[in-house]
Scaffold this motif. Structure first.
Motif, short mmCIF file in Angstrom:
data_model
loop_
_atom_site.label_atom_id
_atom_site.label_comp_id
_atom_site.label_asym_id
_atom_site.label_seq_id
_atom_site.Cartn_x
_atom_site.Cartn_y
_atom_site.Cartn_z
N VAL A 122 -24.75 -26.07 71.51
CA VAL A 122 -23.37 -25.65 71.31
C VAL A 122 -23.09 -25.66 69.81
N TYR A 123 -22.50 -24.58 69.31
CA TYR A 123 -22.27 -24.44 67.87
C TYR A 123 -20.81 -24.09 67.62
N TYR A 124 -20.19 -24.82 66.68
CA TYR A 124 -18.82 -24.55 66.27
C TYR A 124 -18.81 -24.14 64.79
N PRO A 125 -18.98 -22.86 64.48
CA PRO A 125 -18.91 -22.44 63.07
C PRO A 125 -17.47 -22.48 62.58
N ILE A 126 -17.31 -22.76 61.29
CA ILE A 126 -15.98 -22.87 60.67
C ILE A 126 -15.91 -21.92 59.48
N PRO B 12 -14.16 -33.23 72.11
CA PRO B 12 -15.20 -34.23 72.32
C PRO B 12 -16.56 -33.57 72.52
N ALA B 13 -17.61 -34.28 72.17
CA ALA B 13 -18.96 -33.73 72.26
C ALA B 13 -19.30 -33.37 73.71
N GLU B 14 -19.91 -32.19 73.90
CA GLU B 14 -20.34 -31.76 75.23
C GLU B 14 -21.73 -32.29 75.56
N LEU B 15 -22.52 -32.51 74.51
CA LEU B 15 -23.91 -32.91 74.71
C LEU B 15 -24.13 -34.33 74.20
N GLU B 16 -25.34 -34.83 74.41
CA GLU B 16 -25.64 -36.23 74.07
C GLU B 16 -25.59 -36.47 72.57
#
Length: 227
Positions: free
Chosen positions: A4-8, A47-51
């Protein structure tokens, strides 16, 4: 493995076009673009979706912040991450002043054009009447502040109007507009600063000339967070 990537980016248009290009190349990637400043986007992170999660801040943008702004920014990174999560940071390291100044006074005038474009933007955005030929690019290393400074120096005495702001300002010949700073870091001082924000460097890489640094850090628990 899901990623999962959140570019800004402050530009929603650039964010959209680059996000679509990434999804074409990596169709299984989950991507959510966040348009705004870094501070605004960090406050929007869910919140984080992954570990595991990592915040990546590359380039030399950290050097464009003052000491107070940098401390505030690192605090926001600290607050955005949980203990055990990661922060990958790229920085511009200290080097000979002659090398730094030459980079910001390049023979092709690329940096000068970039600097003067600020005046074009002010004209477009605020109805300004800056004449670019009446200013010159000035870049030098400030030894007291340990930073490269960029200025625009007025070549003549002139009065500028920003019509949409109902604002007028007069510049004397030789007076400057301070447009940018670029701090250069030494690794021991930076490591101490990161530690003060609960980040422990796990690995540090530099180029062969030690001009640039890349630090992989892990968020530590604070006194209040530790069991």
């Amino acid at each position: 493995m899901q990623e999962v990537y959140y570019p800004i980016d402050v530009s929603a248009g650039i964010l959209r076009s680059t996000a679509l290009a990434l999804l074409e190349r990596y169709p299984n990637l989950k991507l959510y673009g966040l348009a705004g400043t870094y501070e605004q986007a960090l406050a929007q992170l869910p919140p984080a979706e992954l570990e595991n999660r990592m915040v990546i801040f590359l380039g030399s943008t950290l050097g464009n912040l003052t000491d107070r702004e940098r401390s505030s920014f690192l605090t926001k990174i600290q607050e955005a991450l949980q203990p055990g999560e990661f922060f990958l940071l790229g920085v511009d390291l200290q080097k000979l002043i002659e090398i730094i100044e030459a980079a910001y006074n390049d023979d092709r005038g690329v940096t000068a054009e970039f600097n003067l474009n600020i005046l074009s933007h002010l004209n477009h955005r605020f109805g300004g009447d800056f004449v670019l030929d009446r200013f010159e690019h000035l870049a030098f290393y400030n030894r007291e502040q340990h930073q490269l400074e960029m200025h625009l120096r007025s070549l003549v005495t002139q009065t500028i109007t920003l019509a949409r702001l109902n604002y007028r300002v007069t510049f004397e010949a030789g007076e400057t507009i301070h447009t940018e700073i670029s701090r250069k870091f030494d690794l021991p001082t930076l490591v101490n600063e990161l530690s003060a924000h609960a980040f422990k460097p796990l690995q540090i890489w530099t180029d062969p000339q030690d001009w640039f640094g890349l630090l992989l850090c892990q968020r530590q628990c604070t006194v209040e967070e530790c069991p």
